[in-house]
Structures are given as C-alpha cells and as structure tokens.
Scaffold this active site. Structure first.
Site, PDB file in Angstrom:
ATOM      1  N   HIS A  75       0.953  -1.436   0.020  1.00  0.00           N
ATOM      2  CA  HIS A  75      -0.095   0.081   0.037  1.00  0.00           C
ATOM      3  C   HIS A  75       1.027   1.245   0.010  1.00  0.00           C
ATOM      4  O   HIS A  75       2.283   1.234   0.408  1.00  0.00           O
ATOM      5  CB  HIS A  75      -0.892   0.156   1.284  1.00  0.00           C
ATOM      6  CG  HIS A  75      -0.384   0.349   2.586  1.00  0.00           C
ATOM      7  ND1 HIS A  75      -0.112   1.530   2.965  1.00  0.00           N
ATOM      8  CD2 HIS A  75       0.225  -0.383   3.572  1.00  0.00           C
ATOM      9  CE1 HIS A  75       0.384   1.543   4.262  1.00  0.00           C
ATOM     10  NE2 HIS A  75       0.734   0.235   4.546  1.00  0.00           N
ATOM     11  N   CYS A  76       0.376   2.270  -0.351  1.00  0.00           N
ATOM     12  CA  CYS A  76       0.948   3.439  -0.236  1.00  0.00           C
ATOM     13  C   CYS A  76       0.170   4.608   0.544  1.00  0.00           C
ATOM     14  O   CYS A  76      -0.515   4.009   1.493  1.00  0.00           O
ATOM     15  CB  CYS A  76       1.025   4.420  -1.668  1.00  0.00           C
ATOM     16  SG  CYS A  76      -0.479   4.538  -2.477  1.00  0.00           S
ATOM     17  N   VAL A  77       0.216   5.719   0.381  1.00  0.00           N
ATOM     18  CA  VAL A  77      -0.314   6.688   1.479  1.00  0.00           C
ATOM     19  C   VAL A  77      -1.874   6.523   1.265  1.00  0.00           C
ATOM     20  O   VAL A  77      -2.507   6.592   2.378  1.00  0.00           O
ATOM     21  CB  VAL A  77       0.230   8.030   1.307  1.00  0.00           C
ATOM     22  CG1 VAL A  77      -0.725   9.186   2.435  1.00  0.00           C
ATOM     23  CG2 VAL A  77       1.524   8.379   1.472  1.00  0.00           C
TER      24      VAL A  77
ATOM     25  N   ARG B  55      -3.819   4.304  -1.235  1.00  0.00           N
ATOM     26  CA  ARG B  55      -4.350   3.118  -1.991  1.00  0.00           C
ATOM     27  C   ARG B  55      -3.742   1.677  -1.517  1.00  0.00           C
ATOM     28  O   ARG B  55      -2.296   1.610  -0.995  1.00  0.00           O
ATOM     29  CB  ARG B  55      -4.015   3.543  -3.423  1.00  0.00           C
ATOM     30  CG  ARG B  55      -4.803   4.286  -3.886  1.00  0.00           C
ATOM     31  CD  ARG B  55      -4.051   5.232  -5.257  1.00  0.00           C
ATOM     32  NE  ARG B  55      -2.824   5.569  -5.008  1.00  0.00           N
ATOM     33  CZ  ARG B  55      -2.077   6.179  -6.018  1.00  0.00           C
ATOM     34  NH1 ARG B  55      -2.038   5.527  -7.248  1.00  0.00           N
ATOM     35  NH2 ARG B  55      -1.041   6.653  -5.787  1.00  0.00           N
TER      36      ARG B  55
END
Length: 469
Positions: free
Chosen positions: A25-27, A29
C-alpha cells in the site's frame, strides 16, 4: 469503521485470497498484483464503505481507501488472506510478469523518471517564481519586478541558480535513477551522469554555435578525433550509457574475486562506458535526440492547431495505458534542446479537465460517497494526479471522461495555435501556470477557463439528464 469487516468485503470483491499474488500500500491506496483482474466485481467493490474508487495501471490493481485508513485495512487484508506483507518493489515485479514488451518498456521509463520527478517539479515551481520576478509586463508596463525594484535582482538570481541546478545536472539525476533501475550501483550512475556535463566539456547548448565557427574542441585518441562536448539537458545519451555500464558492472561482478572487486569492477565499468559514450553512444544518441526534437517542433510549426487538438485530446487516453510516461522524457528532451516545451502545457490542461468532470459528478450526484469521491479526486487532478478522478469517477460513468478529453482537445487546439510554451515541467494542474513563459499567461488562462467551464457544465447537465449518479 470495522477495518476487519472492510478487508473481508474487499477480499471477497477481488476474487478471494487465491487471486492475490502480492499486496502492498501507499499513502492512500491498496496496491495489488492480482492473478486475474477480470474476476473482480467492480460494483461490489465500489459499494464498500472504505473504498473510494479503484483502477488498474501498470499491471497493478489499486484500491483508493484514504490516508490514515489504508494501512489499517491493509494489515487486516494480509492477515485474513494469509499472505505476507510485500514491498512496493515486490508488487512491481509481480505485476511486470503480466505485461507485454511495450508495457514493460513504458514501465521501465516510468521507473526511471518518476523517482526524479519531485526534483524536476520543484525546479519548475522555483523557475516559476523567478519568472514572476523577472518577467516584464506582469505587474508593470513593459518592466519586470527587478527592473522596478533592483534590490530583488540578487534574490531572483539565487532562486534561478537553485532551480536550474536540476536541469543543468539532469544527466546526474537520470544516471542515478537509471542505473538503480537496471540493477547496478546508483553512485556510479551519478558519476557517469555528471561526467557528461563536466565543466571542461563544451556545453551542449553552445555546440551549434561552435560548429558554425569551427571551434569545437576535440580529443585526439591515436589519430581519432572525438568531439569534446557535454550532454547538458540530454536524455538518451545517459539512458543508454547507464544501461551499458550496468551490464558491464554485473558481468564483471560475476567473474571477479570478491577480494579485488572494489579495485576492478567499478573503475573498469566506468572507464569503458565513459570511452564508449564519448566515442559512440553520445554522438549517435545526441543526433537521435535532436532528430526527435526537430521532428516534433517541425510538426507543430506546420500544424500547431491540429497537433494541439490531437495531443490535448489523447493525453487522457494515454494516462489510462501508462504511455504518458514516455512523454515525460520527451518534455525533458525538449527543454534540454530548446529551453521550452509546447507539450507540457497541454498535459496540465488535460489534468484540469479530468478534475473538472469529477467536480461536476460531485455537484450532480445524490450519493454522499460519490460526492466525496468526486471532491477528493477532483482536487487531486487539479493538483496534477488524475488517476483517482479517471478510474474512480470519470471512466466509471464514461461520459465525464469523453467530455473531459473533448474539452482538453479544444483547449489544446487553442493554446497550440497561440504558441504557448512552458519553461519547465511543473505541477501538472492549476499551479502549472507558474511554469508557463510569462508572455503566454493570458492564453494559458483562457485554456484553463475552457477546461474548467466546459467539463463542469456539460458533465453536470448530461448527468442530470441521464440520472445515473
């Protein structure tokens, strides 16, 4: 919000744990490498409370959750699915296996240029501030701020030096990122890139004048004369050189004893690549780069309005396929060769158009979740990141996307016919005006009005008539 329940619903909608190859995951999504994206139930997924949208790009299926929530949902998801947490690189590698050669080539370019994009965008914004201080006719008739207030000249010059560094030493940035992507030592990439812009070399920007004057300096290598020129602002020479050097480095690492690797591998790889670059790689790729630049400039000189109509309209489509990353390299090449780019302004307007269409869906919708998604994704697009608006809203209903690319085509036609240019690559949205050459601000603002007003009004009216939001 019950994060465990949300993770269970997401897992069910994407086809179960058997469909997940890797997950990170990113910030904002979830980023998933799925075995088969065709079995994802998009309707069920988008109806989940935590999900604000989803889209597929570069072989990854991404689910927009939101900052502060995504990490909690992710932890529950990997626990329920019984899979280990993966790094972004592992997910990228898993995603790449499903790509064809063209997609892998585009992804490679993206992997090289996206890491250096913050430096380029920051430089663009700072150059925009310099433009405001030095551009005549913005605040005073035929005079700039520093003409009226000379005490600001030192500040403007300092800003220019700080901002222009990223472009003056661009091969160093590309060398670092490219060698890292190809699997070599990134520090050698920096050295290789900086060697191509060494102060003792004739600047690429002065090469044309030196050819006319017959004053191009040369090296004499046992009777072979090699032009002693640098490659400031050039993309292709350092890209090819970085690939060659990495291949040499990796080849030698496998065949050199560990005890002497430090003394042999890096010096030989750098020296051999350096000679090859100045003798062969540099001149050939420099000519190819100039051919591409001259070709694009020639096309837009001959049919600027048509070129703007096509590029302005197709840019949004290219974002869907990921092909827009290839034009980042083209923009950088244009700036390196001509100090300006006529393509980037259309990119900025295309992003604004997608955001405007998402805002229209927000205004027309009666669904609170869709309203929130329209607002957040619209703001994101206006600030240069269009994927949430594209995949979460506009492509979901289709007509907002069609209206947005039609509006950006019209705006592209207009600004191209007026010859609008950007000094640099900046934030690809509303703040992009600061990267535009100051004499074209008025025409760019007209383009902005087109991509704000047309998508909002047309999408809103069509949505109200269709009643599907």
């Amino acid at each position: 919000m019950n994060h465990k329940k949300q993770a269970e619903l997401i897992l069910e909608a994407i086809g179960g744990k058997e469909n997940i190859n890797a997950a990170t995951h990113c910030v904002t999504r979830l980023r998933l490498a799925l075995n088969d994206e065709g079995i994802v139930d998009d309707q069920k997924l988008n109806d989940i409370e935590a999900v604000k949208g989803s889209f597929s790009t570069n072989g990854q299926f991404q689910i927009v959750i939101g900052q502060g929530t995504v990490d909690k949902v992710y932890k529950e998801l990997v626990a329920i699915a019984g899979i280990g947490e993966s790094s972004k690189e592992e997910v990228k590698e898993a995603s790449a296996k499903k790509m064809n050669p063209l997609q892998r080539g585009i992804k490679t370019l993206a992997d090289i240029f996206i890491p250096i994009l913050p430096a380029i965008v920051t430089a663009g914004l700072l150059l925009g501030i310099n433009n405001i201080l030095t551009g005549p006719g913005i605040f005073f008739d035929e005079e700039s701020i520093i003409d009226v207030y000379p005490q600001w000249e030192g500040i403007a010059n300092m800003i220019f030096i700080i901002a222009n560094t990223a472009f003056a030493f661009l091969p160093g940035l590309i060398g670092w990122s490219a060698v890292k992507r190809f699997g070599g030592n990134p520090l050698l990439g920096i050295v290789l890139g900086l060697a191509l812009v060494h102060p003792d070399l004739l600047s690429a920007w002065s090469y044309g004048d030196a050819v006319e004057e017959g004053s191009v300096p040369v090296w004499n290598l046992f009777g072979l004369e090699i032009d002693k020129i640098g490659y400031q602002g050039q993309v292709l020479p350092v890209l090819v050189a970085a690939w060659v050097m990495t291949k040499i480095e990796l080849f030698m690492q496998k065949r050199t004893p560990d005890a002497i690797q430090l003394l042999v591998v890096a010096p030989v790889a750098l020296l051999v690549t350096g000679f090859l670059t100045f003798i062969l790689i540099g001149p050939v790729t420099f000519a190819i780069g100039n051919f591409i630049t001259d070709g694009l400039v020639g096309i837009f000189d001959a049919a600027a309005a048509l070129g703007g109509l096509i590029y302005g309209g197709l840019y949004g489509v290219m974002v869907i396929t990921g092909m827009h990353h290839t034009f980042l390299a083209v923009d950088i090449q244009l700036i390196g060769s001509t100090n300006t780019t006529f393509l980037w302004p259309m990119l900025a307007l295309s992003n604004i158009a997608q955001g405007s269409a998402a805002f229209a869906i927000m205004l027309a919708s009666r669904d609170e979740k869709l309203k929130g998604l329209g607002l957040s994704s619209g703001i994101s697009a206006w600030l240069g990141v269009t994927e949430p608006a594209l995949f979460g809203v506009n492509l979901r209903f289709k007509y907002p996307f069609i209206i947005a690319i039609s509006s950006s085509a019209i705006a592209g036609l207009y600004i191209s016919s007026q010859g609008v240019l950007a000094n640099s690559i900046g934030v690809g949205g509303v703040p992009g005006i600061f990267s535009i050459v100051t004499q074209y601000w008025f025409d760019f603002i007209i383009g902005m009005v087109i991509v704000i007003v047309l998508p909002i009004i047309a999408t809103y009216l069509y949505a109200k008539r269709k009643r599907d939001v």
